[in-house]
Structures are given as structure tokens and as C-alpha cells.
Write an enzyme that holds these catalytic residues in place. Structure first.
Site, PDB file in Angstrom:
ATOM      1  N   CYS A  86       0.810  -1.221   0.000  1.00 51.22           N
ATOM      2  CA  CYS A  86       0.000   0.000   0.000  1.00 51.22           C
ATOM      3  C   CYS A  86       0.849   1.282   0.000  1.00 51.22           C
ATOM      4  O   CYS A  86       1.418   1.634  -1.015  1.00 51.22           O
ATOM      5  CB  CYS A  86      -0.992  -0.081   1.148  1.00 51.22           C
ATOM      6  SG  CYS A  86      -2.458   0.882   0.807  1.00 51.22           S
ATOM      7  N   HIS A 177      -3.262  -5.386   1.719  1.00 46.95           N
ATOM      8  CA  HIS A 177      -2.565  -5.651   2.992  1.00 46.95           C
ATOM      9  C   HIS A 177      -2.584  -7.129   3.379  1.00 46.95           C
ATOM     10  O   HIS A 177      -3.457  -7.545   4.144  1.00 46.95           O
ATOM     11  CB  HIS A 177      -3.244  -4.861   4.125  1.00 46.95           C
ATOM     12  CG  HIS A 177      -3.049  -3.393   4.010  1.00 46.95           C
ATOM     13  ND1 HIS A 177      -1.997  -2.733   4.590  1.00 46.95           N
ATOM     14  CD2 HIS A 177      -3.777  -2.452   3.380  1.00 46.95           C
ATOM     15  CE1 HIS A 177      -2.080  -1.444   4.326  1.00 46.95           C
ATOM     16  NE2 HIS A 177      -3.153  -1.249   3.593  1.00 46.95           N
ATOM     17  N   GLU A 179      -0.727  -8.537   5.436  1.00 41.02           N
ATOM     18  CA  GLU A 179      -0.417  -8.622   6.878  1.00 41.02           C
ATOM     19  C   GLU A 179      -1.660  -8.441   7.746  1.00 41.02           C
ATOM     20  O   GLU A 179      -1.633  -8.695   8.939  1.00 41.02           O
ATOM     21  CB  GLU A 179       0.685  -7.609   7.247  1.00 41.02           C
ATOM     22  CG  GLU A 179       0.256  -6.154   7.398  1.00 41.02           C
ATOM     23  CD  GLU A 179      -0.043  -5.444   6.084  1.00 41.02           C
ATOM     24  OE1 GLU A 179      -0.016  -6.064   5.024  1.00 41.02           O
ATOM     25  OE2 GLU A 179      -0.340  -4.229   6.140  1.00 41.02           O
TER      26      GLU A 179
END
Ligand code: GLN
Length: 208
Positions: A86, A177, A179
Site C-alpha cells: 500500500c 494488505h 499482513e
């Protein structure tokens, strides 16, 4: 082996937790160090870098103020693997539409920031990312890649016709994302790339 995670702003803790999850106990205790990058000396001897999501303008400003921009750029250009998500993708981009500010500029792409408008600021969907099937994609005020400026770029994923993941040499840039999800496959792939790169570095050193 040292993996740095840029820890100036944004979602860096999530990346560290994900990497801790992916690494085995043995790797964590004997092989791999995870290092939070906050200042120049933290960059010493890192073998790979993660650039987290957050706010790219703030991150870029801090990188400049802390004199981290040039050394990170040089390391990436000399082949250090990087995983950027991002805001991290925006930092890597060579061009940002409607902005003069480019930060690291090591990835020959043109990106559009905050590309999904207000209502669609955040959304979740699923798509293949390279060889990884059905990956959950979490977008938060995400950018997308409007143009690839090198034929060497490998497009890893598109959503609604827009490029949202790409690889260029050892640089992986994602508009979403990984994560923030429970799916470890992208971080696992990144680790494989880091190991491979470290191995090549050692054999090149031995050969010279
Ligand atoms: N909109 C942010 C930017 O322009 C990126 C958002 C994110 O990293 N989740 O930097």
C-alpha cells in the site's frame, strides 16, 4: 540473516507479527533477526526490507528527514529484496499521478493514490496473486498501478482490470494488505525470495 521492517509510521507491527508467524522456532532463534528500521544504523547488514502501509506522504517525509531515502534506494537498486504494501508501494513508485513527489522511485510504475474514492475507501475481495490462488485482498484507501514503465515488470494480480500487485526483480509491490489477513502465503513467498537472494550473494562472494 536480517529482515528489516520500516517502523516509522503505519502498520509495521502487523508485518512483524506475520513474519514471526511464518518463521519456525528454529529460524527465529538461530537464523533470522527481525529488525525495526527507525534510523540509519538499523539498516546495517539487513538482507531484506518490508515497507508497510500507512501514509506515504508522512513516511516519505520521515525517510527524507532521517537521511534514510538514499541508502535504502541504493540497497534496493543493488538487489536487496523488498516487500511493499500500500503506502510502501507508493514509496517505491517511480511516478505518482498528480504529484511531483516521488520517494524511493525504484519501481518503474506510475501509481494513483487513494484510487477508490470515499465510499470504496476500504474493501475486501479475493483474487489470484501470481501463483497463489484465491488470496484474500484487504484494501484500505489503496493505490493502484496505472502504468508499468518497464517490460521487465511481472503483473501478479488485477482487480476490476486494475493492476494491484507486481514484481520487478527483487521488488514486490502490493496495493493491498496481506499482513491484515490470516493468510501467510505472500510472506512465505517473500521469505523464499530472501533466502534465495542470500544464497546467491554467498555463492557470488565465494566465486569472486
Ligand atoms: N492512502 C495511503 C497513502 O496514500 C495509503 C493507504 C494504506 O497504506 N493503507 O499513502
Amino acid at each position: 540473516m536480517k529482515i528489516g521492517v520500516l517502523a516509522l509510521q503505519g502498520a509495521f507491527i502487523e508485518h512483524i507479527k506475520m513474519l514471526e508467524n511464518v518463521l519456525t522456532k528454529k529460524e527465529m532463534s538461530e537464523l533470522v533477526d527481525l529488525v525495526e528500521i527507525r534510523q540509519l544504523k538499523d539498516l546495517e547488514k539487513i538482507d531484506a526490507l518490508v515497507l508497510p502501509g500507512g501514509e506515504s506522504t508522512v513516511q516519505g517525509k520521515l525517510l527524507k528527514e532521517l537521511d534514510l531515502l538514499k541508502p535504502i534506494k541504493e540497497r534496493i537498486e543493488s538487489g536487496m529484496p523488498v516487500l511493499a504494501t500500500c503506502a510502501g508501494l507508493i514509496l517505491l513508485a517511480r511516478e505518482i499521478e498528480n504529484e511531483n513527489d516521488c520517494h524511493l522511485g525504484t519501481f518503474p510504475i506510475k501509481v494513483v493514490r487513494n484510487a477508490y474514492g470515499r465510499q470504496l475507501g476500504s474493501f475486501v475481495t479475493t483474487a489470484n496473486v501470481g501463483a497463489i490462488k484465491d488470496f484474500p485482498l484487504c484494501f484500505i484507501r489503496a493505490p493502484y498501478i496505472k502504468e508499468c514503465l518497464s517490460p521487465k515488470i511481472e503483473i501478479l494480480s488485477k482487480v476490476d482490470g486494475r493492476i494491484i500487485a507486481a514484481k520487478y526483480g527483487n521488488q514486490i509491490a502490493l496495493a493491498f494488505h496481506p499482513e491484515m489477513t490470516k493468510d501467510k502465503r505472500i510472506h512465505e513467498e517473500f521469505l523464499k525470495l530472501v533466502y534465495k537472494n542470500c544464497k546467491n550473494k554467498t555463492s557470488n562472494r565465494l566465486a569472486s
